[in-house]
Scaffold this motif. Structure first.
Motif, short mmCIF file in Angstrom:
data_model
loop_
_atom_site.label_atom_id
_atom_site.label_comp_id
_atom_site.label_asym_id
_atom_site.label_seq_id
_atom_site.Cartn_x
_atom_site.Cartn_y
_atom_site.Cartn_z
N SER A 22 5.04 -1.94 -17.05
CA SER A 22 4.97 -2.53 -15.71
C SER A 22 3.59 -2.39 -15.09
CB SER A 22 6.01 -1.89 -14.80
OG SER A 22 5.68 -0.53 -14.61
N GLY A 23 2.69 -1.72 -15.80
CA GLY A 23 1.34 -1.57 -15.25
C GLY A 23 0.52 -2.84 -15.35
N GLN A 24 1.01 -3.79 -16.12
CA GLN A 24 0.30 -5.05 -16.25
C GLN A 24 1.24 -6.20 -16.02
OE1 GLN A 24 -1.37 -5.06 -20.17
NE2 GLN A 24 -2.62 -3.30 -19.59
N CYS A 25 0.72 -7.26 -15.44
CA CYS A 25 1.56 -8.42 -15.24
C CYS A 25 1.62 -9.21 -16.55
CB CYS A 25 1.03 -9.29 -14.11
SG CYS A 25 -0.34 -10.31 -14.60
N ASN A 26 2.38 -10.25 -16.56
CA ASN A 26 2.56 -11.02 -17.80
C ASN A 26 1.29 -11.68 -18.28
OD1 ASN A 26 5.14 -10.27 -17.46
ND2 ASN A 26 5.84 -12.22 -16.64
N HIS A 27 0.27 -11.68 -17.43
CA HIS A 27 -0.96 -12.35 -17.83
C HIS A 27 -2.06 -11.34 -18.11
CE1 HIS A 27 1.45 -15.49 -16.23
NE2 HIS A 27 1.41 -14.94 -15.04
N GLY A 28 -1.67 -10.07 -18.18
CA GLY A 28 -2.64 -9.06 -18.59
C GLY A 28 -3.44 -8.46 -17.44
N ARG A 29 -3.19 -8.91 -16.23
CA ARG A 29 -3.92 -8.31 -15.11
C ARG A 29 -3.15 -7.07 -14.67
NH1 ARG A 29 -3.76 -13.85 -13.71
NH2 ARG A 29 -1.91 -13.44 -12.47
N PRO A 30 -3.85 -6.11 -14.04
CA PRO A 30 -3.11 -4.93 -13.57
C PRO A 30 -2.17 -5.32 -12.45
CG PRO A 30 -5.38 -4.87 -12.78
CD PRO A 30 -5.27 -6.04 -13.72
N THR A 31 -1.04 -4.62 -12.36
CA THR A 31 -0.12 -4.89 -11.26
C THR A 31 -0.42 -3.98 -10.08
OG1 THR A 31 1.44 -3.37 -12.24
CG2 THR A 31 1.77 -5.71 -12.70
N VAL A 65 0.86 -1.17 0.00
CA VAL A 65 0.00 0.00 0.00
C VAL A 65 0.90 1.23 0.00
CG1 VAL A 65 -1.79 1.26 1.23
CG2 VAL A 65 -1.73 -1.24 1.32
N ALA A 66 0.69 2.12 -0.96
CA ALA A 66 1.53 3.30 -1.06
C ALA A 66 0.65 4.54 -1.13
CB ALA A 66 2.42 3.22 -2.29
N GLU A 67 1.23 5.65 -0.82
CA GLU A 67 0.50 6.91 -0.82
C GLU A 67 1.21 7.91 -1.72
OE1 GLU A 67 0.62 8.83 2.94
OE2 GLU A 67 -1.04 10.17 2.47
N THR A 68 0.46 8.51 -2.62
CA THR A 68 1.04 9.57 -3.44
C THR A 68 0.44 10.88 -2.93
OG1 THR A 68 -0.70 9.74 -5.10
CG2 THR A 68 0.93 8.00 -5.42
N GLY A 69 0.75 12.00 -3.60
CA GLY A 69 0.23 13.29 -3.18
C GLY A 69 -1.29 13.31 -3.12
N ASP A 70 -1.93 12.58 -4.03
CA ASP A 70 -3.39 12.69 -4.08
C ASP A 70 -4.10 11.34 -4.18
OD1 ASP A 70 -2.62 11.95 -6.57
OD2 ASP A 70 -3.91 13.38 -7.63
N SER A 71 -3.39 10.26 -3.89
CA SER A 71 -4.06 8.98 -4.03
C SER A 71 -3.46 7.88 -3.18
CB SER A 71 -4.04 8.55 -5.51
OG SER A 71 -2.71 8.22 -5.88
N LEU A 72 -4.22 6.80 -3.16
CA LEU A 72 -3.80 5.59 -2.48
C LEU A 72 -3.51 4.56 -3.58
CD1 LEU A 72 -3.90 3.50 0.00
CD2 LEU A 72 -6.31 3.26 -0.62
N VAL A 73 -2.37 3.92 -3.51
CA VAL A 73 -2.00 2.95 -4.54
C VAL A 73 -1.84 1.58 -3.88
CG1 VAL A 73 -0.17 2.25 -6.14
CG2 VAL A 73 -0.87 4.64 -6.01
N ILE A 74 -2.40 0.56 -4.50
CA ILE A 74 -2.21 -0.80 -3.99
C ILE A 74 -1.53 -1.62 -5.08
CG2 ILE A 74 -3.29 -2.85 -3.02
CD1 ILE A 74 -5.59 -1.12 -2.09
N VAL A 75 -0.41 -2.21 -4.74
CA VAL A 75 0.38 -2.95 -5.73
C VAL A 75 0.33 -4.44 -5.40
CG1 VAL A 75 2.70 -3.31 -6.67
CG2 VAL A 75 1.95 -1.01 -6.04
N ASP A 76 0.09 -5.24 -6.41
CA ASP A 76 0.16 -6.70 -6.27
C ASP A 76 1.65 -7.07 -6.38
OD1 ASP A 76 0.40 -9.42 -6.89
OD2 ASP A 76 -1.57 -9.47 -7.86
N GLN A 77 2.27 -7.37 -5.27
CA GLN A 77 3.74 -7.47 -5.27
C GLN A 77 4.27 -8.57 -6.18
OE1 GLN A 77 4.14 -8.18 -1.00
NE2 GLN A 77 5.04 -10.18 -1.41
#
Ligand code: ADP
Ligand code: MG
Length: 604
Positions: free
Chosen positions: A579-588, A428-440
């Motif tokens: 890098s926004g998508q994994c090798n199987h087309g799902r969002p990262t 879980v990461a925080e930017t200036g204006d949003s919350l980001v969740i990354v599938d590690q």
């Protein structure tokens, strides 16, 4: 040309084209005949991938001497009366032996049970000789030599000796799974031998273990269900026991191995919630159904079936499998999250990719470099700690970032600063204006994949020699395919060597992957090759290898990440193309704007 009746030989050859496609189809027909004859033991011997010799010996009921010539005549069968919808035997068309006799040298030697003599006949180019007395104590021996010698065009379509031999093995294994009480013995060239001892009719597990490996037997769930007179039994793998392709799925209808799309798709549907889309379950499933409710006479090879009520069978499979799996898995309830989901958006890949692999070589996350940019040294859970429930503490409509934010230049980076890891799987990461969740796992897999592809252009990748080579047991076909691609693997730093007919020795693994399970990697690569075949172009094969390796070299979900590791992952994602998508087309990763969070809480 006037219309005329074709000769028997030509008619047989035309028919043979559908029944006898390759040596394995001959073996299938002969073994089916032995089983129909009530054999308790079936031995199969082949030479030259079945092209020079195939011999099937059984201890079944045998054929009376007077019927020997009929056995090789077209449309002569002892199995079918007049009812095409009451088929209880594997054979019924009376086509196999005459078809084989028209494209090979066929010898049929048999001794009817109770008879005091055996006889044999021979068919060559459709011409019959015999019967004459022969020596045989019991059952039947069918010998097929020089397959397609009279049809050179067919010969050309056959694959290598090895490939045909392994197709024969697959055929025998597939049939043997359905007949656990029958002993099978297969001996081929270079001492290959498969012996399956007879077991109990009602306990298929030892046979399943012998064919699919004891690992599967240990990781399987029993299925036994019935609906409206249709019974489904079998063993299916746990969702965690998945494979890279669908070759490990065996389905049978009334003991007949079939290739039925409906049944396979039902199998996939049953696992849809518990298995990644690119993985495949392992399963052995038997449908028993009133023969009147299923048509097996769809094609001469008898591998296709039509159910009178396909919906019923599908429903039975999906329902029974889900129920069996429900006993071993916990399924998350995601219903309530859909409203929230609509607020999330998945991030599109960064437009500018300026990551230079020459100057910034890829670093596995296992070895954090310590150069945590941006001074993000605060503990990962700092922002997650509850500051106490104080509704008045915040002025109305106060900009959210101001109050309890630890000093961190989160706005500097598109993916922000890592704040926490949840479920050991998401950052879980925080930017200036949003919350980001990354599938590690997905994100890291993509990074490794891109790095592998990129680095390959420059030079072969460094290898990490193994002190003790790892020996991986695999079916012969897999060993052949891996061996044929050894050069491709070498470019990645993976050194494979044939180790006898049924094993591969792994001498080195790609250094980039760090600590990795070499056996699992090799098995997945073998599955990939079986899927894509050697028909795929080099580039495609290389990409495939890279993708499979990336999956193995990535931080799996389930690993606790340090905050530096999380930030390193985010920074690398920002600079890696795609890098926004994994090798199987799902969002990262997904992103939720603070302003949307406010809306969710009715603040806007
Ligand atoms: P089908 O199996 O469709 O009847 P085949 O051409 O395969 O047609 O075989 C023809 C007949 O030869 C069978 O119906 C059976 O009576 C006899 N037969 C073939 N193989 C065997 C065997 N191994 N043992 C006993 N009978 C056999
Ligand atoms: Mg037959």
């Amino acid at each position: 040309m006037p219309i005329r009746q074709l000769s028997e030989t030509v008619i047989d050859r035309i028919a043979a084209g559908e029944v006898v496609e390759r040596p394995a189809s001959v073996i299938k027909e002969l073994v089916e005949n032995a089983l129909d004859a009530g054999a308790r033991s079936v031995s199969i011997a082949t030479a030259g991938g079945g092209k020079t010799l195939m011999r099937v010996t059984d201890d079944g009921c045998g054929i009376p001497v007077c019927e020997l010539p009929l056995a090789v005549r077209r449309h002569c069968t002892s199995k079918l009366s007049e009812d095409l919808f009451d088929i209880r035997t594997l054979g019924f068309r009376g086509e196999a032996l005459p078809s084989i006799g028209s494209v090979a040298r066929l010898t049929l030697r048999s001794r009817e049970r109770g008879a005091d003599e055996a006889h044999e006949i021979e068919v060559q180019g459709g011409r019959l000789s015999g019967p004459r007395p022969a020596a045989l104590s019991t059952g039947t021996v069918v010998e097929v030599r020089d397959l397609f010698h009279a049809v050179p065009a067919r010969l050309k379509f056959l694959k290598s000796e090895r490939a045909e031999t392994s197709a024969i093995t697959d055929t025998v294994r597939r049939i043997a799974l359905a007949f656990p009480a029958v002993r099978f013995e297969l001996s081929g060239p270079d001492r290959t031998r498969l012996v399956l001892e007879a077991g109990a009719e009602d306990d298929p597990l030892p046979r399943i273990g012998a064919i699919l490996g004891s690992e599967f037997a240990e990781n399987a769930v029993l299925v036994d269900a019935e609906r409206e007179g249709v019974r489904l039994t079998g063993h299916i793998g746990l969702p965690t026991f998945h494979r890279g392709n669908a070759l490990h799925q065996f389905v049978y209808v009334n003991g007949r191995p079939v290739r039925d799309r409906m049944m396979l798709s039902a199998l996939r549907a049953a696992y849809a919630d518990v298995m990644a889309r690119d993985r495949h379950p392992v399963a052995v499933l038997f449908v028993s159904i009133d023969p009147a409710l299923v048509d097996v006479n769809v094609h001469p090879a008898k591998a296709d079936v039509r159910f009178r009520d396909a919906g019923l069978v599908r429903g039975l499979i999906v329902g029974a499998l889900r129920q069996a799996l429900a006993g071993v898995t916990v399924r998350p309830d995601t219903a309530g999250a859909s409203g929230l989901m609509a607020r999330f958006r998945s991030y599109s890949a960064p437009a500018q990719a300026n990551y230079d692999f020459a100057t910034a070589p890829f670093r596995p996350l296992d070895e954090p470099s310590g150069s945590s940019r941006g001074g993000l040294a605060e503990p990962a859970d700092a922002a997650m700690r509850f500051e106490g429930f104080a509704p008045q503490a915040r002025a109305e409509r106060e900009p959210p970032a101001a109050a309890s934010q630890p000093a961190a230049p989160s706005g500097d980076y598109p993916l922000g600063a890592a704040r926490a890891q949840i479920d050991r799987a998401f950052v879980v990461a925080e930017t200036g204006d949003s919350l980001v969740i990354v599938d590690q796992h997905a994100a890291h897999e993509r990074l490794v994949y891109e790095a592998l592809k990129e680095a390959l252009h420059a030079r072969p990748l460094p290898a990490q020699m193994l002190l003790i080579p790892e020996i991986v047991d695999l079916p012969e076909g897999d060993v052949d395919r891996l061996d044929a691609e050894a050069e491709t693997f070498a470019r990645f730093g993976l050194t494979l060597e044939r180790f006898g007919p049924g094993a591969i020795a792994v001498r080195a693994v790609p250094a980039m992957l760090g600590q990795t399970d070499a056996a699992a990697l090799v098995r997945d690569l073998a599955d990939d090759l079986a899927d894509t075949g050697s028909g795929a172009g080099l580039q495609e094969r290389v990409d495939h290898v890279a993708a499979t390796m990336a999956c193995h070299g990535s931080v799996r979900s389930g690993r606790v990440l340090k905050v530096e590791e999380m930030n390193a992952l985010l920074r690398q994602m920002e600079t890696t193309p795609g890098s926004g998508q994994c090798n199987h087309g799902r969002p990262t990763f997904i992103e939720l704007k603070i302003r949307d969070i406010e809306k969710l809480f009715g603040r806007r």
